[in-house]
Design a protein around this motif. Structure first.
Motif: not given
Length: 347
Positions: A274-295
């Motif tokens: 739900t973060f996407l609903g408040v996402y401002n690219p000047e404030q945050f950077e989106i790095l990844d989605l946990s589903r596609y993350l290499e943990t």
DNA sequence: TATTCTCGCCCTTTACCTAG
DNA sequence: CTAGGTAAAGGGCGAGAATA
């Protein structure tokens, strides 16, 4: 308690491969009111529409002059027979106003599918594409918009964020959430709504009858500039190790509520989608989605603790999902997380 | 005025389905 | 049969109303 899923409505729609959901005019007005400055002098194309029924068409017909639209086009979809398109180019009959009399109806050779060559030709001539597409074709629909480099405003399921292709576009700042995000909207549909609570919800909204269906988790998506995208989310909590546990298998902290993102943490942060609903690219950077993350994968120790605590999910050693111990030391496997970084905090 | 209740809205995640 | 993907139901919370 009865735990049977109430997804019947959509399952039916899905099976029939026929997602005909008509958006209410009030919902369209609420969203499109934010985009007024984009419409002037533009050709608007509604390419998944039944113009006889569509409130998208109605909205632009009613506001044609007010918005200063150059041209309005809509194509209608038929299953297996040739369809038609409607157009308004201006005050055709010179009676001083834009209305039904100015509509030009032209037959199509093909069935009006947004992917048909004929519709693609119209798409190429258009500036902004606006509609409620069949959700089952959402990926294809967006892919086509990207291929032809079009501006758009579209409805979709919030969870489309997590589709691989869509998430990539979000990350690259080629698609973002509109104003309405994660809404429960009432649509008119050929399907009969058989859910009591759902019907009640529709009635509360003023829509009576079995053909109205409430559908949760609906979001607007666009690539048009909107003010919302440049507003900072006000953060009020500061980081502490107790409330923001580090993941056991990934270098980052867990945040359960978007509003509780700490204002002073500079590393990677996992937040609900739900973060996407408040996402401002000047404030945050989106790095990844946990589903596609290499943990690093879950440790045997974590897996043991997880089952010992009585939880029953399907995990085993090496499982790639994020995991952590909460402040009571309970092993937690959170739902999907978007990994972000606060751009305004210096390391 | 303090407390409880209600209702709607916002936010989260679980249950189902299917492809391999 | 399992794992991954996906769709929508459920839970929580706060503002304002109702009650004590």
């Amino acid at each position: 308690m009865e735990k049977k899923s109430g997804n019947g409505n959509l399952r039916k729609a899905n099976k029939a491969k026929n997602d005909e959901f008509y958006t209410q005019l009030s919902d369209i007005e609420k969203e499109l009111g934010h985009y007024k400055q984009h419409f002037k002098g533009k050709t608007i194309f509604c390419n998944c529409d039944d113009p006889e029924e569509s409130n998208f068409w109605k909205y632009f017909e009613l506001n044609f002059e007010y918005l200063g639209i150059k041209k309005l086009v809509s194509t209608h979809f038929e299953d297996e027979k040739p369809s038609y398109k409607l157009e308004i180019i201006g005050d055709r009959n010179h009676d001083g106003k834009i209305n039904k009399l100015d509509i030009v109806k032209t037959p199509l050779k093909q069935n009006g599918d947004f992917r048909s060559p004929e519709c693609i030709e119209i798409l190429k001539e258009s500036d902004i594409v606006i509609t409620n597409p069949p959700f089952s074709l959402f990926r294809e629909y967006v892919a086509q918009l990207m291929e032809y480099d079009k501006k758009f405003i579209t409805l979709g399921n919030m969870n489309a964020i997590t589709y691989k292709e869509i998430f990539k576009l979000i990350k690259e700042n080629k698609l973002w959430s509109g104003y309405g995000f994660n809404l429960s909207l009432v649509f008119k549909s050929p399907y009969e709504n058989s859910l009591e609570a759902n019907l009640k919800f529709c009635e509360q909204k003023g829509y009576f009858g079995k053909n109205y269906i409430k559908t949760p988790a609906i979001s607007w998506f666009t690539n048009l500039e909107i003010q919302k995208r440049h507003e900072d989310l006000i953060l009020y909590k500061s980081y502490n190790e107790t409330e923001y546990p580090k993941y056991d298998n990934y270098d980052g902290i867990n945040v359960d509520k978007v509003k509780e993102i700490p204002f002073d943490y500079c590393g990677n942060i996992g937040v609900p989608i739900t973060f996407l609903g408040v996402y401002n690219p000047e404030q945050f950077e989106i790095l990844d989605l946990s589903r596609y993350l290499e943990t690093k994968g879950m440790s045997q120790e974590f897996v043991d603790a997880y089952y010992k605590s009585g939880q029953t999910g399907a995990i085993s050693e090496g499982h790639p999902d994020l995991c952590y111990y909460d402040k009571n030391n309970k092993p937690i496997v959170p739902y999907m997380r978007i990994i972000i970084k606060n751009k305004k905090v210096n390391p």
